[in-house]
Design an enzyme around this catalytic site. Structure first.
Site, mmCIF file in Angstrom:
data_model
loop_
_atom_site.group_PDB
_atom_site.id
_atom_site.type_symbol
_atom_site.label_atom_id
_atom_site.label_comp_id
_atom_site.label_asym_id
_atom_site.label_seq_id
_atom_site.Cartn_x
_atom_site.Cartn_y
_atom_site.Cartn_z
ATOM 1 N N ASP A 157 -7.874 6.378 5.127
ATOM 2 C CA ASP A 157 -7.726 5.163 5.673
ATOM 3 C C ASP A 157 -9.265 4.845 6.591
ATOM 4 O O ASP A 157 -9.426 3.830 7.161
ATOM 5 C CB ASP A 157 -6.678 4.887 6.519
ATOM 6 N N HIS A 204 0.640 3.630 7.248
ATOM 7 C CA HIS A 204 0.956 4.745 6.080
ATOM 8 C C HIS A 204 1.010 6.150 6.746
ATOM 9 O O HIS A 204 1.813 6.363 7.607
ATOM 10 C CB HIS A 204 -0.453 4.461 6.137
ATOM 11 N N SER A 262 0.408 -1.180 0.137
ATOM 12 C CA SER A 262 -0.225 0.086 -0.024
ATOM 13 C C SER A 262 0.715 1.233 0.013
ATOM 14 O O SER A 262 0.245 2.193 -0.601
ATOM 15 C CB SER A 262 -1.056 0.007 1.395
#
Lengths: 167, 180
Positions: free
Chosen positions: B123, B96, B57
Site C-alpha cells: 500500500d 486492508h 481490493s
C-alpha cells in the site's frame, strides 16, 4: 389494523429476525470445530543477502512450504487466508514480523498443499541486524467465514538462522 | 387515488394530542438509534464500529457491499490482522491486511505496512507522499466480524440520493398517518 402495510411490515420484520438468528447460529457453530492443522517449512537456499545503500539488510530466500489445513474448513468457511511470516527481535525493535509468502485457500480440496517459492515480499530489516540472526518462521491463518466472527491462529516454527556473512 | 385521499383526510383529522404523540415516538426512534450507535462506539472502542466495504481490493474475502464490525482494543497490532486506517489527505478509510510489523523496544510504537489481498503490490502507493509506514494513530480499528451484502443499502443511498429522500419521505408519511 390488518392493512397490507402492517402485514408486509410484520412479514419483513419476521424474515429479517429469522435471517439474523440463522447467521448468528452459523457463526456460533464454528466454535464446535477443533482443528488440527500441521505445517512444515524448509529454507532451501539463501539466494542473496546484502546491505542496501540506505543501511538496511535485505535477504532473499527460497522456501519449501507444506501444510495441511483441511481441518480448518467448516460449512461456514468462505476461505482461509494463510501466510508465512519471519519473526525476530532486534536491539531496537522488540518484535519484527515480515510476511514472506501468503495465499488464499478457497476450499477444503486445496487445503493440503506443497509449494516451492522464493519470498513474495521483500525481507528487509529496519537497520542492519540480520547477520547471524536467529528467527522464527510462523505459519498464520485467518479463517474468513461466510458470515460472522473471523478466527485466527498460528504455528510457530523456531530455530532458523541467517548466514553470518553477506553473500 | 383512494389511498391518497384517505391519507389527506387522516392528516386533516389529526388532533394536537395525536401530533404530540407522533412527535414523541419519532423522537424516541431517532434517539434510540443514536443511543445504540454511541453504545457500540463505547463497547468497541472504535470511532466507527461498523464500516461498509467500498472497493474490491480484499476480494474474494470481502466484496463491495459487505459489512465489517470493528474493534479497537489496547492489544498490539500484529501481522495478518485486517485493519481499517485513515491516510492523511484521504477522506475515505481503507480496509486492508497488515503484512509487516516493526514494534519499538523502548516506546512500543509500531510501524505497520498493509496490503489488499487482491492487490498486486503493497500500500505504499496509497499512503501520503513519502510515507513508508502506518503508525498507531492512523488505525481506526481491526475487523473482527463480517456480514455479507447488507452494506449495499448504504452504497445505493449514497450513490442515488433520490432513493434516500423517497424512503425518508415515505417513512415520515407513514409515521404521521399511522393511528396507533
Amino acid at each position: 389494523m390488518h392493512s397490507f402495510g402492517y402485514r408486509a411490515n410484520a412479514l419483513l420484520t419476521f424474515a429479517v429476525t429469522i435471517l439474523a438468528l440463522m447467521c448468528a447460529m452459523a457463526s456460533l457453530s464454528d466454535n464446535f470445530n477443533s482443528p488440527t492443522p500441521s505445517a512444515l517449512v524448509q529454507v532451501l537456499n539463501i539466494n542473496w543477502f546484502q546491505k542496501q545503500p540506505n543501511g538496511n539488510d535485505e535477504v532473499s530466500m527460497t522456501l519449501n512450504i507444506s501444510a495441511d489445513l483441511q481441518s480448518l474448513f467448516t460449512w461456514n468457511t468462505k476461505q482461509v487466508f494463510v501466510f508465512l511470516a519471519a519473526e525476530y527481535e532486534t536491539p531496537k525493535n522488540s518484535l519484527n514480523q515480515i510476511s514472506l509468502w501468503d495465499g488464499i485457500i478457497p476450499s477444503k480440496e486445496h487445503a493440503k498443499f506443497w509449494i516451492h517459492t522464493s519470498n513474495k515480499y521483500r525481507f528487509i530489516d529496519q537497520g542492519s541486524n540480520l547477520r547471524g540472526k536467529e528467527y522464527n518462521l510462523t505459519m498464520h491463518w485467518h479463517v474468513m467465514p461466510k458470515t460472522g466472527k473471523m478466527f485466527a491462529d498460528k504455528i510457530v516454527m523456531p530455530g532458523y538462522r541467517l548466514p553470518v556473512e553477506y553473500r | 387515488m383512494g389511498w391518497i385521499g384517505e391519507t389527506v383526510d387522516s392528516i386533516k383529522s389529526l388532533q394536537i394530542r395525536q401530533v404530540l404523540t407522533q412527535a414523541v415516538s419519532l423522537g424516541m426512534i431517532v434517539t434510540s438509534a443514536l443511543i445504540i450507535w454511541k453504545a457500540l462506539m463505547c463497547i468497541t472502542g472504535s470511532e466507527s464500529p461498523v464500516v461498509v466495504v467500498l472497493s474490491g481490493s480484499m476480494e474474494p474475502g470481502f466484496k463491495r457491499g459487505d459489512i465489517l464490525f470493528l474493534h479497537m482494543s489496547k492489544d498490539p497490532i500484529r501481522a495478518g490482522e485486517i485493519v481499517v486506517f485513515n491516510v492523511d489527505g484521504r477522506e475515505i478509510p481503507i480496509v486492508h491486511r497488515v503484512i509487516k510489523v516493526h514494534e519499538r523496544e523502548d516506546t512500543g510504537e509500531v510501524d505497520v505496512l498493509t496490503k489488499g489481498d487482491n492487490n498486486y503490490g503493497d500500500d505504499r502507493l496509497l499512503y501520503a507522499h513519502g510515507q513508508l509506514w502506518l503508525q498507531r494513530h492512523h488505525i481506526m480499528g481491526r475487523a473482527v466480524g463480517f456480514l455479507p451484502y447488507v452494506g449495499w443499502v448504504t452504497i445505493i443511498m449514497t450513490e442515488k440520493p433520490i432513493i434516500k429522500y423517497i424512503l425518508i419521505g415515505a417513512l415520515g408519511l407513514l409515521v404521521i398517518t399511522s393511528k396507533d
